[in-house]
Design a protein around this motif. Structure first.
Motif, PDB file in Angstrom:
ATOM      1  N   GLN A 286     -20.294  -4.268  -1.862  1.00 26.21           N
ATOM      2  CA  GLN A 286     -19.392  -3.863  -2.844  1.00 26.21           C
ATOM      3  C   GLN A 286     -17.918  -4.634  -2.376  1.00 26.21           C
ATOM      4  OE1 GLN A 286     -19.309   0.232  -2.606  1.00 26.21           O
ATOM      5  NE2 GLN A 286     -21.174   0.652  -3.545  1.00 26.21           N
ATOM      6  N   PRO A 287     -17.103  -4.404  -3.329  1.00 21.98           N
ATOM      7  CA  PRO A 287     -15.627  -5.186  -2.994  1.00 21.98           C
ATOM      8  C   PRO A 287     -15.106  -4.357  -1.420  1.00 21.98           C
ATOM      9  CG  PRO A 287     -15.666  -4.473  -5.331  1.00 21.98           C
ATOM     10  CD  PRO A 287     -16.993  -3.927  -4.534  1.00 21.98           C
ATOM     11  N   LEU A 288     -14.675  -5.330  -0.737  1.00 22.74           N
ATOM     12  CA  LEU A 288     -13.937  -5.011   0.382  1.00 22.74           C
ATOM     13  C   LEU A 288     -12.605  -4.175   0.289  1.00 22.74           C
ATOM     14  CD1 LEU A 288     -14.815  -8.208   2.404  1.00 22.74           C
ATOM     15  CD2 LEU A 288     -16.185  -6.253   2.299  1.00 22.74           C
ATOM     16  N   ASN A 289     -12.425  -3.726   1.286  1.00 27.39           N
ATOM     17  CA  ASN A 289     -10.990  -3.075   1.448  1.00 27.39           C
ATOM     18  C   ASN A 289      -9.792  -3.957   1.540  1.00 27.39           C
ATOM     19  OD1 ASN A 289     -12.008  -0.445   1.055  1.00 27.39           O
ATOM     20  ND2 ASN A 289     -12.232  -0.169   3.378  1.00 27.39           N
ATOM     21  N   GLU A 290      -8.654  -3.532   1.616  1.00 29.57           N
ATOM     22  CA  GLU A 290      -7.601  -4.556   1.649  1.00 29.57           C
ATOM     23  C   GLU A 290      -7.466  -5.201   3.132  1.00 29.57           C
ATOM     24  OE1 GLU A 290      -3.938  -2.645   0.760  1.00 29.57           O
ATOM     25  OE2 GLU A 290      -4.353  -2.023  -1.256  1.00 29.57           O
ATOM     26  N   ASN A 291      -7.965  -4.532   4.078  1.00 26.21           N
ATOM     27  CA  ASN A 291      -8.003  -5.056   5.293  1.00 26.21           C
ATOM     28  C   ASN A 291      -9.297  -6.170   5.559  1.00 26.21           C
ATOM     29  OD1 ASN A 291     -10.293  -3.485   5.496  1.00 26.21           O
ATOM     30  ND2 ASN A 291      -9.744  -1.997   7.194  1.00 26.21           N
ATOM     31  N   GLY A 292     -10.102  -6.174   4.507  1.00 23.91           N
ATOM     32  CA  GLY A 292     -11.090  -7.292   4.396  1.00 23.91           C
ATOM     33  C   GLY A 292     -12.395  -6.735   5.224  1.00 23.91           C
ATOM     34  N   THR A 293     -12.425  -5.530   5.166  1.00 24.42           N
ATOM     35  CA  THR A 293     -13.718  -5.028   5.883  1.00 24.42           C
ATOM     36  C   THR A 293     -14.336  -3.878   4.992  1.00 24.42           C
ATOM     37  OG1 THR A 293     -12.864  -2.850   6.840  1.00 24.42           O
ATOM     38  CG2 THR A 293     -12.678  -5.006   8.263  1.00 24.42           C
ATOM     39  N   GLN A 294     -15.563  -3.379   5.228  1.00 26.14           N
ATOM     40  CA  GLN A 294     -16.255  -2.079   4.381  1.00 26.14           C
ATOM     41  C   GLN A 294     -15.670  -0.782   5.023  1.00 26.14           C
ATOM     42  OE1 GLN A 294     -20.213  -4.189   5.318  1.00 26.14           O
ATOM     43  NE2 GLN A 294     -20.656  -2.796   3.737  1.00 26.14           N
ATOM     44  N   TYR A 295     -14.956  -0.589   5.904  1.00 29.81           N
ATOM     45  CA  TYR A 295     -14.434   0.326   6.475  1.00 29.81           C
ATOM     46  C   TYR A 295     -12.966   0.638   6.571  1.00 29.81           C
ATOM     47  CZ  TYR A 295     -14.594  -2.533  10.719  1.00 29.81           C
ATOM     48  OH  TYR A 295     -14.299  -3.713  11.490  1.00 29.81           O
ATOM     49  N   GLY A 296     -12.497   1.764   7.081  1.00 33.34           N
ATOM     50  CA  GLY A 296     -11.044   2.267   7.100  1.00 33.34           C
ATOM     51  C   GLY A 296     -10.192   1.320   8.041  1.00 33.34           C
ATOM     52  N   ASP A 297      -8.916   1.269   7.973  1.00 33.52           N
ATOM     53  CA  ASP A 297      -7.900   0.412   8.345  1.00 33.52           C
ATOM     54  C   ASP A 297      -7.506   1.091   9.758  1.00 33.52           C
ATOM     55  OD1 ASP A 297      -5.689  -0.960   9.329  1.00 33.52           O
ATOM     56  OD2 ASP A 297      -5.747  -2.173   7.411  1.00 33.52           O
ATOM     57  N   ARG A 298      -8.229   0.976  10.971  1.00 39.37           N
ATOM     58  CA  ARG A 298      -7.780   1.770  12.114  1.00 39.37           C
ATOM     59  C   ARG A 298      -6.518   1.296  12.699  1.00 39.37           C
ATOM     60  NH1 ARG A 298     -12.038  -0.098  16.192  1.00 39.37           N
ATOM     61  NH2 ARG A 298     -11.663  -2.142  15.065  1.00 39.37           N
ATOM     62  N   ALA A 299      -5.622   0.412  12.508  1.00 37.10           N
ATOM     63  CA  ALA A 299      -4.495  -0.086  12.898  1.00 37.10           C
ATOM     64  C   ALA A 299      -3.457   0.786  11.816  1.00 37.10           C
ATOM     65  CB  ALA A 299      -4.182  -1.585  12.760  1.00 37.10           C
ATOM     66  N   ASP A 300      -3.566   0.577  10.637  1.00 40.83           N
ATOM     67  CA  ASP A 300      -2.742   1.319   9.759  1.00 40.83           C
ATOM     68  C   ASP A 300      -2.791   3.136  10.102  1.00 40.83           C
ATOM     69  OD1 ASP A 300      -1.994  -0.721   8.440  1.00 40.83           O
ATOM     70  OD2 ASP A 300      -2.730  -0.622   6.447  1.00 40.83           O
ATOM     71  N   LEU A 301      -4.017   3.500  10.016  1.00 41.25           N
ATOM     72  CA  LEU A 301      -4.112   4.800  10.306  1.00 41.25           C
ATOM     73  C   LEU A 301      -3.573   5.454  11.579  1.00 41.25           C
ATOM     74  CD1 LEU A 301      -7.807   5.306   9.324  1.00 41.25           C
ATOM     75  CD2 LEU A 301      -5.927   6.136   7.921  1.00 41.25           C
ATOM     76  N   TYR A 302      -3.606   4.485  12.628  1.00 38.03           N
ATOM     77  CA  TYR A 302      -2.986   4.897  13.910  1.00 38.03           C
ATOM     78  C   TYR A 302      -1.219   4.942  13.701  1.00 38.03           C
ATOM     79  CZ  TYR A 302      -1.289   4.175  18.720  1.00 38.03           C
ATOM     80  OH  TYR A 302      -0.577   4.279  19.763  1.00 38.03           O
ATOM     81  N   GLU A 303      -0.853   3.932  13.068  1.00 39.62           N
ATOM     82  CA  GLU A 303       0.477   3.799  12.678  1.00 39.62           C
ATOM     83  C   GLU A 303       0.966   5.051  11.832  1.00 39.62           C
ATOM     84  OE1 GLU A 303       0.900  -0.288  11.565  1.00 39.62           O
ATOM     85  OE2 GLU A 303       1.425  -0.650  13.754  1.00 39.62           O
ATOM     86  N   TRP A 304       0.279   5.302  10.915  1.00 35.20           N
ATOM     87  CA  TRP A 304       0.555   6.479   9.929  1.00 35.20           C
ATOM     88  C   TRP A 304       0.551   7.643  10.714  1.00 35.20           C
ATOM     89  CZ3 TRP A 304      -1.953  11.091   8.243  1.00 35.20           C
ATOM     90  CH2 TRP A 304      -1.161  11.628   7.177  1.00 35.20           C
TER      91      TRP A 304
END
Length: 590
Positions: free
Chosen positions: A76-94
């Motif tokens: 399936q199409p990848l996320n904006e972070n280029g992976t199949q999973y969540g953006d751990r850096a963005d979430l931490y900073e959020w």
């Protein structure tokens, strides 16, 4: 103006049937306390249904952008972070940004923050550092410590940390795992291990026993059809997840973490002395008063939202009468649960401060799998008759369908034809049986506690109506009727894969159009029932008062989370509430 614009937008989306993201009208927005929420993933049980529940209690649920917590299956199409999973850096900073902005209520999925979601937590077999937007690189233990320490500095914070015991096998259709690999690893994981107790329960000892059978001898990989690299990946993922959970628990056990609460769910388990047993015992040994380890993972956020509200309201608990129908309450509700249903109920009763009583304030009616198939109709009849009597008497009722599909559609048809569905406190039966108890009790207890606190606002009542309608409509209409038709259509007519519409590439628009047609027809009798139902606005309504009538129920914006047929999302638009209806089948005739 904002409400009119959003309402018009939703109407267009409902007519077109082409929208792919949830849209909610302004009437669902609440101005109560903000809760920063990082979801397990982007499925409905972790997103819109948590929103409904939070709104129904007056909370303003704040979430990161969807792409930061989205899961994509293989191909399936990848996320904006280029992976199949969540953006751990963005979430931490959020999360840190919410703290900087003054938020003091948090519900945080550690599977998402540390691994990018539940599915990826089962496949991440190496610790992976994360680089933040300012270029700082943090290891996983460093990031976990920094996050907890930051939130602990504010003594006003109330923080719920959600985690899970890794299930017995990884996810089919994610990473490189297929059904054969899943079955082989689940059999391997279910095999008995040496049982550790007391001081022997350490991460190192648990990991050392991963490859051993219950007699202490090495498990033969050939017996399970597995290769060494497969087992190495599987066990490394377990080790990583257990080590991080242990670090989390050891951190919050220290001084300054009294405002932290830990809720751990058990995912895809069994009654055997499986690979999970020592992990569960180890984590239980680290729990503090107020923490809990319970069956179910996709209902963790429901339970956390409810418990947060109960604590803030000074909840004194309630009494509940439980009645089982079907005769198998002394067995697990399905093959993927780790204890008999009665024990799962008891654990959740403890979590929600419920006391079982023969004349309880709450009535909980539970349909189990049938002990005697020939008596299935009688089990359904008995529950429906008791439910009708409870509703006539104005008793608040929670209904749990733990029948695991063994009753076909007859139970749902009887409930639709003979009871007032919109008058329930809560209902659960959709998806995995391991989560129905936690789902039904969290929603039912939350609504009861909200009614005890005073009459809810119109927005809170609408949010409550949505979560009840969502649960009923998906279970009655999609699970046992529409989904089966879709599975046959996707496999037979399209020659495609219902578990992933991208492998092979499939006409997703055709699938969605069929979903819309079938749901429109199948939901008609259930919607008629809901639109004729009354909703209690006090804990124990009188027969001819203390209720409001449901208005119209309109469904639209159907979607397939993760582009698979297993579950659906949909928007629910409600018409204005009305004066109390006379009641279905004249249930409230004076």
């Amino acid at each position: 103006m904002k409400q009119r614009i959003l309402a018009a937008l939703l109407a267009c989306l409902l007519l077109s049937g082409c929208a792919q993201t949830p849209v909610y009208t302004a009437e669902e927005e609440v101005n109560g306390p903000a809760v920063a929420y990082v979801p397990l993933d982007d499925r409905p049980d972790n997103v819109e249904r948590v929103q409904y529940l939070a709104w129904s209690l007056g909370y303003d649920l704040q979430m990161p952008q969807a792409d930061d917590y989205r899961t994509r299956l293989q191909g399936q199409p990848l996320n904006e972070n280029g992976t199949q999973y969540g953006d751990r850096a963005d979430l931490y900073e959020w999360v840190l940004a919410q703290e900087e902005a003054g938020c003091d209520r948090y519900i945080l999925s550690m599977d998402q923050l540390l691994s990018g979601g539940l599915v990826n937590s089962r496949s991440m077999w190496e610790h992976e550092s994360v680089t933040l937007s300012d270029g700082t690189t943090l290891t996983e233990p460093e990031r976990l410590s920094a996050l907890l320490e930051t939130l602990a500095r504010d003594g006003n914070n109330q923080v719920w940390l959600l985690d899970s015991v890794m299930r017995l096998a990884p996810t089919v259709g994610y990473d490189h795992w297929d059904l054969d690999g899943y079955n082989a690893l689940r059999a391997y994981g279910m095999a008995g291990r040496p049982v550790l107790e007391g001081e022997a329960l350490t991460v190192e000892a648990i990991e050392a026993d991963y490859r051993l059978g219950s007699d202490g001898s090495q498990l033969s990989l050939g017996e399970f059809g597995l290769e060494e690299w497969e087992v190495e990946e599987y066990l490394s993922a377990r080790s990583r997840k257990l080590e991080l959970a242990g670090q989390m628990m050891e951190t919050v056990t220290g001084d300054g973490y009294g405002n932290f609460h830990v809720l751990i769910g058990i995912d895809d388990s069994s009654e055997e002395d499986s690979i999970q047993k020592n992990e569960i015992a180890y984590l239980c040994s680290l729990l503090r008063p107020g923490d809990a380890l319970l069956s179910g993972v996709d209902d963790l956020a429901f339970k956390a939202v409810t418990r947060l509200y109960l604590d803030e309201q000074g909840w004194d608990g309630a009494t509940a009468t439980v009645r089982y129908y079907g005769g198998t309450e002394d067995q697990p509700a399905c093959a993927y649960d780790y204890k008999p249903l009665q024990e799962i109920m008891a654990e959740h009763f403890d979590f929600f401060d419920l006391q079982e009583s023969s004349d309880g304030e709450l009535q909980i009616l539970v349909l189990t799998q049938p002990l005697d198939e020939a008596a299935a109709q009688n089990y359904c009849n008995s529950l429906v008759m008791d439910l009708r009597q409870c509703q006539i008497q104005g008793q608040p009722v929670i209904v749990i369908d733990a029948g695991n599909g063994r009753y076909g559609t007859q139970f749902h048809e009887m409930l639709t034809e003979q009871t007032e569905l919109g008058g329930l406190l809560s209902y659960a039966g959709f998806l995995d049986m391991a989560i129905v108890t936690g789902t039904a009790l969290s929603h039912g207890v939350a609504r009861y506690a909200r009614l005890e606190a005073g009459k809810p606002s119109d927005a809170e009542n609408r949010a409550f109506a949505r979560t009840l309608a969502d649960s009923i409509l998906k279970d009655f209409c999609y699970k046992n009727i529409v989904r089966d038709k879709l599975l046959n259509y996707i496999r037979g007519d399209l020659g495609a894969n219902p578990d992933n519409f991208w492998q092979p590439e499939t006409n997703r628009n055709a699938i969605r159009q069929m979903l819309e047609r079938e749901m429109e027809e199948c939901t008609k009798p259930v919607i008629r029932n809901l639109e004729s139902s009354n909703m209690a606005v006090v804990p124990h309504p009188a027969p001819t008062g203390d209720r409001i009538g449901w208005g119209s129920v309109l469904l639209g914006n159907y979607r397939f989370p993760w582009d698979r047929a297993f579950e659906i999302g949909m928007d629910i638009e409600l018409g204005a509430f009305t004066a109390q209806h006379k009641g279905i089948y004249e249930m409230y005739t004076p």
